[in-house]
Design a protein around this motif. Structure first.
Motif, PDB file in Angstrom:
ATOM      1  N   SER A  10      -5.276   4.657 -13.423  1.00 52.25           N
ATOM      2  CA  SER A  10      -4.317   4.207 -14.419  1.00 52.25           C
ATOM      3  C   SER A  10      -3.678   2.888 -13.991  1.00 52.25           C
ATOM      4  O   SER A  10      -3.137   2.155 -14.805  1.00 52.25           O
ATOM      5  N   MET A  11      -3.780   2.597 -12.712  1.00 50.72           N
ATOM      6  CA  MET A  11      -3.266   1.314 -12.210  1.00 50.72           C
ATOM      7  C   MET A  11      -4.253   0.232 -12.619  1.00 50.72           C
ATOM      8  O   MET A  11      -5.430   0.329 -12.374  1.00 50.72           O
ATOM      9  N   ASP A  12      -3.760  -0.807 -13.229  1.00 48.21           N
ATOM     10  CA  ASP A  12      -4.715  -1.819 -13.648  1.00 48.21           C
ATOM     11  C   ASP A  12      -5.065  -2.736 -12.494  1.00 48.21           C
ATOM     12  O   ASP A  12      -4.451  -2.714 -11.434  1.00 48.21           O
ATOM     13  N   ASN A  13      -6.086  -3.575 -12.743  1.00 54.75           N
ATOM     14  CA  ASN A  13      -6.679  -4.346 -11.663  1.00 54.75           C
ATOM     15  C   ASN A  13      -5.716  -5.287 -10.983  1.00 54.75           C
ATOM     16  O   ASN A  13      -5.753  -5.484  -9.780  1.00 54.75           O
ATOM     17  N   SER A  14      -4.827  -5.862 -11.793  1.00 53.72           N
ATOM     18  CA  SER A  14      -3.914  -6.843 -11.192  1.00 53.72           C
ATOM     19  C   SER A  14      -2.980  -6.156 -10.210  1.00 53.72           C
ATOM     20  O   SER A  14      -2.664  -6.687  -9.149  1.00 53.72           O
ATOM     21  N   LYS A  15      -2.562  -4.934 -10.588  1.00 51.53           N
ATOM     22  CA  LYS A  15      -1.669  -4.225  -9.665  1.00 51.53           C
ATOM     23  C   LYS A  15      -2.410  -3.840  -8.401  1.00 51.53           C
ATOM     24  O   LYS A  15      -1.845  -3.915  -7.303  1.00 51.53           O
ATOM     25  N   MET A  16      -3.711  -3.434  -8.573  1.00 43.30           N
ATOM     26  CA  MET A  16      -4.486  -3.067  -7.393  1.00 43.30           C
ATOM     27  C   MET A  16      -4.668  -4.272  -6.492  1.00 43.30           C
ATOM     28  O   MET A  16      -4.567  -4.178  -5.269  1.00 43.30           O
ATOM     29  N   GLU A  17      -4.943  -5.406  -7.116  1.00 43.14           N
ATOM     30  CA  GLU A  17      -5.111  -6.642  -6.354  1.00 43.14           C
ATOM     31  C   GLU A  17      -3.835  -6.951  -5.583  1.00 43.14           C
ATOM     32  O   GLU A  17      -3.873  -7.293  -4.394  1.00 43.14           O
ATOM     33  N   GLY A  18      -2.694  -6.820  -6.303  1.00 46.54           N
ATOM     34  CA  GLY A  18      -1.406  -7.093  -5.661  1.00 46.54           C
ATOM     35  C   GLY A  18      -1.158  -6.168  -4.484  1.00 46.54           C
ATOM     36  O   GLY A  18      -0.683  -6.590  -3.416  1.00 46.54           O
ATOM     37  N   PHE A  19      -1.517  -4.890  -4.687  1.00 53.77           N
ATOM     38  CA  PHE A  19      -1.311  -3.914  -3.625  1.00 53.77           C
ATOM     39  C   PHE A  19      -2.193  -4.230  -2.420  1.00 53.77           C
ATOM     40  O   PHE A  19      -1.750  -4.162  -1.263  1.00 53.77           O
ATOM     41  N   ALA A  20      -3.466  -4.604  -2.701  1.00 55.92           N
ATOM     42  CA  ALA A  20      -4.371  -4.942  -1.608  1.00 55.92           C
ATOM     43  C   ALA A  20      -3.869  -6.163  -0.853  1.00 55.92           C
ATOM     44  O   ALA A  20      -3.925  -6.223   0.386  1.00 55.92           O
ATOM     45  N   GLN A  21      -3.351  -7.144  -1.596  1.00 55.22           N
ATOM     46  CA  GLN A  21      -2.808  -8.340  -0.939  1.00 55.22           C
ATOM     47  C   GLN A  21      -1.634  -7.976  -0.044  1.00 55.22           C
ATOM     48  O   GLN A  21      -1.478  -8.522   1.051  1.00 55.22           O
ATOM     49  N   GLU A  22      -0.833  -7.021  -0.551  1.00 57.38           N
ATOM     50  CA  GLU A  22       0.330  -6.611   0.251  1.00 57.38           C
ATOM     51  C   GLU A  22      -0.120  -5.990   1.565  1.00 57.38           C
ATOM     52  O   GLU A  22       0.411  -6.305   2.647  1.00 57.38           O
ATOM     53  N   ILE A  23      -1.138  -5.097   1.472  1.00 59.76           N
ATOM     54  CA  ILE A  23      -1.652  -4.459   2.684  1.00 59.76           C
ATOM     55  C   ILE A  23      -2.199  -5.526   3.625  1.00 59.76           C
ATOM     56  O   ILE A  23      -1.971  -5.503   4.846  1.00 59.76           O
ATOM     57  N   LEU A  24      -2.945  -6.496   3.058  1.00 57.43           N
ATOM     58  CA  LEU A  24      -3.537  -7.539   3.896  1.00 57.43           C
ATOM     59  C   LEU A  24      -2.464  -8.339   4.603  1.00 57.43           C
ATOM     60  O   LEU A  24      -2.576  -8.643   5.806  1.00 57.43           O
ATOM     61  N   SER A  25      -1.401  -8.691   3.874  1.00 52.90           N
ATOM     62  CA  SER A  25      -0.383  -9.520   4.518  1.00 52.90           C
ATOM     63  C   SER A  25       0.357  -8.727   5.592  1.00 52.90           C
ATOM     64  O   SER A  25       0.754  -9.298   6.618  1.00 52.90           O
ATOM     65  N   ASP A  26       0.473  -7.404   5.389  1.00 52.82           N
ATOM     66  CA  ASP A  26       1.043  -6.584   6.466  1.00 52.82           C
ATOM     67  C   ASP A  26       0.169  -6.634   7.707  1.00 52.82           C
ATOM     68  O   ASP A  26       0.651  -6.786   8.840  1.00 52.82           O
ATOM     69  N   LEU A  27      -1.157  -6.518   7.498  1.00 54.00           N
ATOM     70  CA  LEU A  27      -2.078  -6.526   8.635  1.00 54.00           C
ATOM     71  C   LEU A  27      -2.038  -7.873   9.359  1.00 54.00           C
ATOM     72  O   LEU A  27      -2.044  -7.936  10.593  1.00 54.00           O
ATOM     73  N   VAL A  28      -1.993  -8.962   8.577  1.00 53.02           N
ATOM     74  CA  VAL A  28      -1.968 -10.288   9.201  1.00 53.02           C
ATOM     75  C   VAL A  28      -0.685 -10.465   9.998  1.00 53.02           C
ATOM     76  O   VAL A  28      -0.687 -11.014  11.112  1.00 53.02           O
ATOM     77  N   GLU A  29       0.420  -9.976   9.415  1.00 56.28           N
ATOM     78  CA  GLU A  29       1.693 -10.087  10.129  1.00 56.28           C
ATOM     79  C   GLU A  29       1.652  -9.297  11.428  1.00 56.28           C
ATOM     80  O   GLU A  29       2.142  -9.762  12.461  1.00 56.28           O
TER      81      GLU A  29
END
Lengths: 187, 133
Positions: A10-29
């Motif tokens: 039910s989550m649309d693609n943009s939200k999934m993309e945003g969530f994935a970016q958030e996880i990635l930026s956590d990992l990079v940090e």
């Protein structure tokens, strides 16, 4: 307000993309922080600058990229044309042939002793007969290889070498092998 | 405290005023309420996925993968050089973790190459779509 589990579909693609970016930026940090901690510890413990070399010695060992020279800057075939003077016979020999020549000249090393033994053997053969076996063998050798002198020489030298090592084993008439063969023949 | 004559008209007036104020309050904040309800569902979902990520060990694997890729592409050496600059600026003895983090993290995040980011994002999205329910 119910606590429902909503599926991600039910989550649309943009939200999934945003969530994935958030996880990635956590990992990079996390990676950045980890590196900062490592560096800080290295600084405080005093080993941060250990693997640095000064500019001067870096220049000494730089990779050389010229033709005719290896990467250390050394000429690789400069000993090809040089000649050495043999201390024994006072001849000038080429550098690549120097070691074998010295071996023969001084009479040390395996090859020179083999050749010497062969010469002794051939000298003895012409003078007196040592043992029947050896004589026959040598005579036979000469008959077989009339034109191939090298082969004869090699066989001779090998035979001489072997004979000098082992004691000649004559066929024992009472050996078990002989009797076995006799048995079979009878049967 | 002033004494008010509690006449019946006054009571009715007070009651209506209160009702109107309540309705205005709800109407004004309804959109905010709805937004918070939706957000809390989404944030619940995110929290659940984050938990799954950690529990299944995927986050550790992603961290190791990122670390290896960053070393391979030379990012680690670049950021170390940045750290050296910060150290020279602040002095070897007085450098703190905060100095390093503040001086290095923003540039470090920008220096991550796009190929590494793409690959990590691919893996994260694959995990998300696999474990969506």
């Amino acid at each position: 307000m119910k606590m429902e589990d909503v599926s991600l579909s039910s989550m649309d693609n943009s939200k999934m993309e945003g969530f994935a970016q958030e996880i990635l930026s956590d990992l990079v940090e996390d990676a950045c922080l980890g590196l900062c901690f490592e560096v800080h510890r290295a600084v405080k413990q005093g080993y941060f600058f250990l693997d640095d070399t000064d500019q001067e010695s870096m220049k000494d060992f730089e990779i050389v990229d010229q033709p005719g020279v290896d990467i250390f800057g050394q000429v690789y075939n400069q000993w090809k044309n040089k000649e050495c003077v043999c201390p024994n016979c006072s001849r000038s020999i080429a550098a690549s042939r120097f070691a074998p020549h010295l071996e023969k000249c001084l009479g040390m090393g395996r090859n020179s002793s083999r050749i010497a033994n062969r010469r002794i053997a051939s000298g003895n053969n012409t003078n007196k007969s040592e043992s029947d076996q050896e004589d026959n063998d040598d005579v036979n050798d000469n008959d077989w290889s009339y034109g191939a002198e090298k082969k004869a020489k090699k066989r001779k030298s090998d035979k001489v070498f072997l004979h000098s090592l082992k004691q000649p084993v004559h066929l024992n008439p009472n050996s078990p092998r002989r009797s076995k063969s006799m048995k079979h023949k009878n049967d | 405290m002033f004494s008010v004559k509690m006449s019946s008209e006054y009571c009715v007036f007070m009651y209506v005023a209160l009702a109107v104020r309540a309705r205005n309050y709800v109407a004004f904040n309804r959109s905010r309420f709805l937004f918070q309800i939706n957000m809390s569902k989404e944030s619940q979902m995110r929290a659940a996925i984050n938990q799954k990520l950690i529990e299944m060990g995927e986050r550790e694997r992603l961290k190791e993968l990122l670390r290896a890729k960053l070393i391979e592409c030379g990012w680690r050496d670049q950021v170390k050089a940045l750290c050296k600059e910060v150290i020279k600026e602040k002095g070897l003895e007085n450098v703190t973790v905060e100095d390093l983090v503040a001086g290095v993290t923003p540039k470090g995040r920008a220096l991550v190459p796009d190929s590494v980011k793409k690959e990590l994002l691919q893996r994260i999205k694959a995990f998300l779509s696999q474990h969506s329910t």
